[in-house]
Scaffold this motif. Structure first.
Motif, PDB file in Angstrom:
ATOM      1  N   THR A  35       0.817  -1.423  -0.092  1.00  0.00           N
ATOM      2  CA  THR A  35       0.117  -0.095   0.020  1.00  0.00           C
ATOM      3  C   THR A  35       1.123   1.407   0.129  1.00  0.00           C
ATOM      4  O   THR A  35       2.047   1.381   0.691  1.00  0.00           O
ATOM      5  CB  THR A  35      -1.150  -0.047   1.131  1.00  0.00           C
ATOM      6  OG1 THR A  35       0.121   0.247   2.392  1.00  0.00           O
ATOM      7  CG2 THR A  35      -1.870  -1.146   1.218  1.00  0.00           C
ATOM      8  N   ALA A  36      -0.024   2.547   0.393  1.00  0.00           N
ATOM      9  CA  ALA A  36       0.380   3.743   0.609  1.00  0.00           C
ATOM     10  C   ALA A  36       0.710   3.884   1.016  1.00  0.00           C
ATOM     11  O   ALA A  36       2.068   5.212   1.650  1.00  0.00           O
ATOM     12  CB  ALA A  36      -0.053   4.366  -0.634  1.00  0.00           C
ATOM     13  N   PHE A  37       0.664   3.604   2.591  1.00  0.00           N
ATOM     14  CA  PHE A  37       1.128   3.807   3.627  1.00  0.00           C
ATOM     15  C   PHE A  37       1.655   3.344   4.299  1.00  0.00           C
ATOM     16  O   PHE A  37       2.514   1.860   4.253  1.00  0.00           O
ATOM     17  CB  PHE A  37      -0.072   3.498   4.488  1.00  0.00           C
ATOM     18  CG  PHE A  37      -1.469   4.167   3.709  1.00  0.00           C
ATOM     19  CD1 PHE A  37      -1.478   5.973   3.731  1.00  0.00           C
ATOM     20  CD2 PHE A  37      -1.879   3.836   2.743  1.00  0.00           C
ATOM     21  CE1 PHE A  37      -2.508   6.242   3.261  1.00  0.00           C
ATOM     22  CE2 PHE A  37      -3.097   4.342   2.210  1.00  0.00           C
ATOM     23  CZ  PHE A  37      -3.596   5.608   2.055  1.00  0.00           C
ATOM     24  N   ASP A  55      -8.770   6.070   1.760  1.00  0.00           N
ATOM     25  CA  ASP A  55      -7.745   4.724   0.826  1.00  0.00           C
ATOM     26  C   ASP A  55      -6.858   3.508   0.977  1.00  0.00           C
ATOM     27  O   ASP A  55      -6.935   2.814   1.131  1.00  0.00           O
ATOM     28  CB  ASP A  55      -6.672   5.198  -0.148  1.00  0.00           C
ATOM     29  CG  ASP A  55      -7.454   7.047  -0.916  1.00  0.00           C
ATOM     30  OD1 ASP A  55      -8.528   6.615  -1.329  1.00  0.00           O
ATOM     31  OD2 ASP A  55      -7.243   7.526  -2.089  1.00  0.00           O
ATOM     32  N   ALA A  56      -6.611   3.688   2.704  1.00  0.00           N
ATOM     33  CA  ALA A  56      -6.343   3.610   2.834  1.00  0.00           C
ATOM     34  C   ALA A  56      -6.629   1.753   3.331  1.00  0.00           C
ATOM     35  O   ALA A  56      -6.747   0.981   3.887  1.00  0.00           O
ATOM     36  CB  ALA A  56      -5.894   3.693   4.984  1.00  0.00           C
ATOM     37  N   VAL A  57      -8.118   2.090   4.327  1.00  0.00           N
ATOM     38  CA  VAL A  57      -9.049   1.437   4.668  1.00  0.00           C
ATOM     39  C   VAL A  57      -9.596   0.273   2.951  1.00  0.00           C
ATOM     40  O   VAL A  57     -10.145  -0.954   3.827  1.00  0.00           O
ATOM     41  CB  VAL A  57     -11.172   1.802   5.102  1.00  0.00           C
ATOM     42  CG1 VAL A  57     -11.556   0.955   5.216  1.00  0.00           C
ATOM     43  CG2 VAL A  57     -10.175   2.547   6.060  1.00  0.00           C
ATOM     44  N   ARG A  58     -10.095   1.304   2.480  1.00  0.00           N
ATOM     45  CA  ARG A  58     -10.236   0.634   1.076  1.00  0.00           C
ATOM     46  C   ARG A  58      -9.379  -0.386   0.115  1.00  0.00           C
ATOM     47  O   ARG A  58      -9.110  -1.947  -0.119  1.00  0.00           O
ATOM     48  CB  ARG A  58     -10.616   1.035  -0.610  1.00  0.00           C
ATOM     49  CG  ARG A  58     -12.023   2.081   0.519  1.00  0.00           C
ATOM     50  CD  ARG A  58     -11.732   2.801  -0.835  1.00  0.00           C
ATOM     51  NE  ARG A  58     -12.430   2.293  -1.532  1.00  0.00           N
ATOM     52  CZ  ARG A  58     -12.718   3.505  -3.273  1.00  0.00           C
ATOM     53  NH1 ARG A  58     -13.457   4.600  -3.064  1.00  0.00           N
ATOM     54  NH2 ARG A  58     -13.599   2.266  -4.181  1.00  0.00           N
ATOM     55  N   GLU A 119     -14.114  17.331   3.199  1.00  0.00           N
ATOM     56  CA  GLU A 119     -12.581  16.703   1.857  1.00  0.00           C
ATOM     57  C   GLU A 119     -13.491  16.312   0.358  1.00  0.00           C
ATOM     58  O   GLU A 119     -14.868  16.191   0.786  1.00  0.00           O
ATOM     59  CB  GLU A 119     -11.978  16.377   1.943  1.00  0.00           C
ATOM     60  CG  GLU A 119     -11.504  16.452   4.021  1.00  0.00           C
ATOM     61  CD  GLU A 119     -10.511  15.085   4.367  1.00  0.00           C
ATOM     62  OE1 GLU A 119      -9.858  15.233   5.689  1.00  0.00           O
ATOM     63  OE2 GLU A 119     -10.884  14.282   3.781  1.00  0.00           O
ATOM     64  N   ALA A 120     -12.335  16.729  -0.223  1.00  0.00           N
ATOM     65  CA  ALA A 120     -12.983  16.333  -1.400  1.00  0.00           C
ATOM     66  C   ALA A 120     -13.804  14.865  -1.835  1.00  0.00           C
ATOM     67  O   ALA A 120     -14.519  14.501  -2.658  1.00  0.00           O
ATOM     68  CB  ALA A 120     -11.750  16.261  -2.568  1.00  0.00           C
ATOM     69  N   SER A 121     -13.376  13.783  -1.078  1.00  0.00           N
ATOM     70  CA  SER A 121     -13.526  12.615  -1.267  1.00  0.00           C
ATOM     71  C   SER A 121     -14.652  12.389  -0.606  1.00  0.00           C
ATOM     72  O   SER A 121     -15.234  11.162  -0.572  1.00  0.00           O
ATOM     73  CB  SER A 121     -12.690  11.199  -0.573  1.00  0.00           C
ATOM     74  OG  SER A 121     -11.477  11.740   0.386  1.00  0.00           O
ATOM     75  N   ALA A 122     -15.482  13.349   0.379  1.00  0.00           N
ATOM     76  CA  ALA A 122     -16.708  13.055   1.898  1.00  0.00           C
ATOM     77  C   ALA A 122     -17.790  13.263   1.337  1.00  0.00           C
ATOM     78  O   ALA A 122     -17.434  13.751   0.280  1.00  0.00           O
ATOM     79  CB  ALA A 122     -15.913  13.947   2.888  1.00  0.00           C
ATOM     80  N   PRO A 123     -18.557  12.442   1.527  1.00  0.00           N
ATOM     81  CA  PRO A 123     -19.826  12.367   0.735  1.00  0.00           C
ATOM     82  C   PRO A 123     -20.600  13.902   1.288  1.00  0.00           C
ATOM     83  O   PRO A 123     -20.143  14.037   2.024  1.00  0.00           O
ATOM     84  CB  PRO A 123     -20.388  11.095   1.297  1.00  0.00           C
ATOM     85  CG  PRO A 123     -19.714  10.980   2.803  1.00  0.00           C
ATOM     86  CD  PRO A 123     -18.621  11.334   2.641  1.00  0.00           C
ATOM     87  N   ALA A 124     -21.597  14.623  -0.094  1.00  0.00           N
ATOM     88  CA  ALA A 124     -22.338  15.373   0.055  1.00  0.00           C
ATOM     89  C   ALA A 124     -22.537  15.075   1.139  1.00  0.00           C
ATOM     90  O   ALA A 124     -23.338  16.486   2.469  1.00  0.00           O
ATOM     91  CB  ALA A 124     -23.180  15.635  -0.573  1.00  0.00           C
TER      92      ALA A 124
END
Length: 307
Positions: A35-37, A55-58, A119-124
């Motif tokens: 992963t990237a972490f 992304d870490a959870v996914r 944040e941009a990745s958070a749902p509306a």
């Protein structure tokens, strides 16, 4: 910034992530390689010291071949608590007999400040957090509906039925739609997912085979049944579950099966019943063709007891 004592929300998320890591069989260093972490980041995430990025959870769900809906729902709740968006509203200021005003200024303490822009990745749907912690749960459910298409009812039950306290005031006619379609002997030999017995089951035992396939023995107290499931498999792999002498088996028949969970039919069980599962791998990932016999390879078995 990290916090030494995890909140209940972060503790639930961390426990779910630790379970997924155990399924992968990877060390912290192994997770860092895939992963990237970093290794130290994963240590904090899995111990609830900080909330991981989405992304870490996914990534961890992907490595464990686990559908990501429930873990993302837990992440939404933990992230809302961590960021402070789910903080409860301050108590209203006390009124006196000499100040009977009811205008907007007098009612201001009963409202919650505007949430931090998501944040941009958070749902509306995070705008609902201005209603407090209960609003955060609504936002979570809305986001899960977008993530898990076709699995809305199951996800709602997992989040509200398992992780939130039960309340008699929350019952509604729609909740019965998520209930099981059979119980006891009526479930014998039937598919646990079709009968909705696979919602919130107990895991009796887990096992990783020599070929890398993951196996689990599952039990539904509501349905009074047990079954086994496998994933990370190859075409031709077989799994058989036995309880009180009643064998039920399933086989990975095609690539679609190999890319998903494969479940054995259910068998009725009760408290104290020993359930046994045996895995028979296919040679070189292929079934034994038209012969109808069982695949070659060393059989691997494990057991679990219904509590």
């Amino acid at each position: 910034m990290t916090r030494t004592t995890p909140s209940p929300e972060r503790a639930r998320l961390a426990a779910a992530l630790r379970d997924l890591r155990a399924r992968t069989g990877l060390s912290m260093a192994g997770l860092a390689e895939r992963t990237a972490f970093s290794k130290s980041s994963w240590e904090r995430y899995l111990n609830g010291k900080s909330v991981p990025p989405r992304d870490a959870v996914r990534d961890l769900c992907r490595l464990a071949s686990e559908p990501e809906g429930r873990c993302l729902a837990l992440w939404e709740i933990a992230e809302s608590e961590w960021s402070g968006r789910a903080a409860p509203a301050p108590a209203p200021a006390p009124r006196t007999e000499t100040a009977p005003r009811t205008d907007t200024a007098a009612e201001a303490p009963s409202t919650v400040p505007e949430p931090v822009p998501p944040e941009a990745s958070a749902p509306a749907s995070r705008d609902d957090t201005r209603a407090g912690r209960g609003g955060a749960a609504v936002a979570v459910l809305a986001s899960v509906c977008a993530v898990v298409v076709g699995g809305v009812a199951i996800t709602l039950f997992l989040v509200l039925g398992q992780d939130a306290p039960r309340s008699s005031s929350s019952a509604s006619p729609s909740s019965s739609a998520t209930g099981p379609r059979c119980r006891g002997a009526a479930c014998e030999g039937r598919n646990p997912m079709d009968m909705k017995c696979g919602v919130g089951p107990q895991t009796l035992a887990s096992f990783r085979t020599a070929s890398g396939a993951m196996l689990e023995l599952r039990h539904s107290e509501t349905c009074g049944t047990s079954w086994a499931r496998m994933w990370g498999t190859r075409i031709g792999d077989r799994l058989e579950v036995t309880a009180d002498g009643r064998p039920r088996s399933a086989e990975v028949e095609n690539e679609a099966d190999a890319a998903a969970y494969v479940y054995t039919p259910m068998t009725t069980t009760r408290s104290g019943t020993v359930v046994r599962a045996c895995f028979r791998p296919a040679p070189n990932g292929e079934s034994d063709g038209e012969s109808g016999g069982k695949p070659d390879g060393k059989e691997e078995c494990f057991e679990g007891r219904v509590r």
